[in-house]
Design a protein around this motif. Sequence first.
Motif, short mmCIF file in Angstrom:
data_model
loop_
_atom_site.label_atom_id
_atom_site.label_comp_id
_atom_site.label_asym_id
_atom_site.label_seq_id
_atom_site.Cartn_x
_atom_site.Cartn_y
_atom_site.Cartn_z
N SER A 29 0.82 -1.21 0.00
CA SER A 29 0.00 0.00 0.00
C SER A 29 0.86 1.26 0.00
N THR A 30 2.18 1.10 0.05
CA THR A 30 3.19 2.15 -0.24
C THR A 30 3.36 3.24 0.80
N GLY A 31 2.61 3.20 1.87
CA GLY A 31 2.82 4.25 2.86
C GLY A 31 1.81 4.15 3.99
N ARG B 178 -1.39 5.14 6.19
CA ARG B 178 -2.74 5.47 5.74
C ARG B 178 -2.94 6.98 5.61
N LEU C 21 -0.67 9.09 4.73
CA LEU C 21 0.10 9.65 3.62
C LEU C 21 -0.37 9.00 2.31
N SER C 22 0.43 8.06 1.77
CA SER C 22 0.05 7.51 0.46
C SER C 22 -0.62 6.14 0.55
N GLY C 23 -0.86 5.65 1.77
CA GLY C 23 -1.26 4.24 1.93
C GLY C 23 -2.75 3.97 1.98
N HIS C 24 -3.57 4.96 1.79
CA HIS C 24 -5.03 4.76 1.93
C HIS C 24 -5.70 4.51 0.59
N ARG C 25 -6.50 3.43 0.50
CA ARG C 25 -7.28 3.12 -0.71
C ARG C 25 -8.74 3.01 -0.31
N THR D 81 2.84 1.15 7.74
CA THR D 81 2.27 1.08 6.40
C THR D 81 0.87 0.50 6.42
#
Length: 403
Positions: A75-77, A79, A81-85, A272
């Motif tokens: 998920s790259t980071g 939540r 920052l970049s980790g939230h989908r 992450t």
Amino acid sequence: MTIDPYSWLARSRDTIHRAGWYRAVQTIEGRGGAVVILEGQRVINFASNDYLGLAGDSRLIEAAVSATREYGAGSTGSRLLSGHREIHRELERAIARLKQTEDAIVFSSGYLANIGTISALVGSRDLILGDDYNHSSLKNGAVLSGATAIAYNHCNLADLRHKLQQNRPNYRRCLIATDSVFSMDGDLCPLPELLEIAEEFESMLLVDEAHATGVLGKNGAGCAEHFNCTGRPLIQMGTLSKALGSLGGYVAGSASLIDFLRNRSPSWIYTTGLSPADTGAALAALQILRSEPERRARLWNNVQFLKQQLSDLSIELFPSESPILCLGLSNPTEALKAAQTLKKAGIFAPAIRPPTVPTSRLRLCVMATHEIDHLEQLVEVLTQQYRREKSNSRATEGKPGEA
Ligand SMILES: *Cc1c(COP(=O)(O)O)cnc(C)c1O
């Protein structure tokens, strides 16, 4: 002369060996399930937390693969920052729906959920009262929080009340923390009474539903549902890694609690986000929980069947109201021996020893996907073992007379 600063490691390991506490991993080939290949041997599996048999279910696997295709492997980071989908939010909504709470938050594991929640909710001016048999993550969460942590005797309401009376006035906030199903014993916490006590002493109450989620309650929502405590002021923590067959942890509760944790829980903020695969699989598991209540029914039929068979044979179990059934053994060596005998006979049931638990035992976890035939084989092997033990103890009792 230099002294090796690591030499104590080998000495420490020797001590662990001497106590019979040494542990090592055992390799299972392929997917988990009711029957597995353990170190090359086919065994019936009574060691798994996969109560509903979902970890190897093709629908969970497909969901993990398809989420991976859509969102990537990681998920790259964090939540924040970049980790939230969007899939994370879907999962959180599905958990809140199961639990009938305003909201939920997903952590990367149950362990992280406990340490992050406890350390966010209480600090050095606060008090934690925890059941003596609580899971390691609750105990370490208490340590990390810096609050004063006091253990009360296992499920002992009088002891809890007494300790609250003595200590509660000296602290700002108070958190009572307990497993709902005790993971190494299989009994349940007295949740309705704990709620009353929490209210009386103006305390928060955190229940760890790790072994109850998907297992207890009409909809598999856990102990809270089982005891008709849905909607009460509770902090419900649980895991996605047991009956839900995936990986990750959650906290369900009021919107203000969840929003607070998103802002204050270090093991959520600084780690992450849950992988797309784990998230997708857990979502699929929650859907199956709703659409296939017969899985839970089968699990409980199996539990009842096994308990009845063992009771007919006068094989005594620890008191249990869950699929976790324990047979007490006198010491770690006996427990290891029993586990080895069972394994030779094709039954995988691990010995649980100190320091995990105060007394040694064999721990059996029943699954929905066990066939009656699997349970009968277990009973057969245990019967033989008990007969042997009885005749052994008669032989030793006979000795003084012979002399
Ligand atoms: C397994 C377990 C946890 C930890 O959950 P993970 O998702 O495996 O990290 C926490 N509490 C209890 C009672 C457990 O049994």
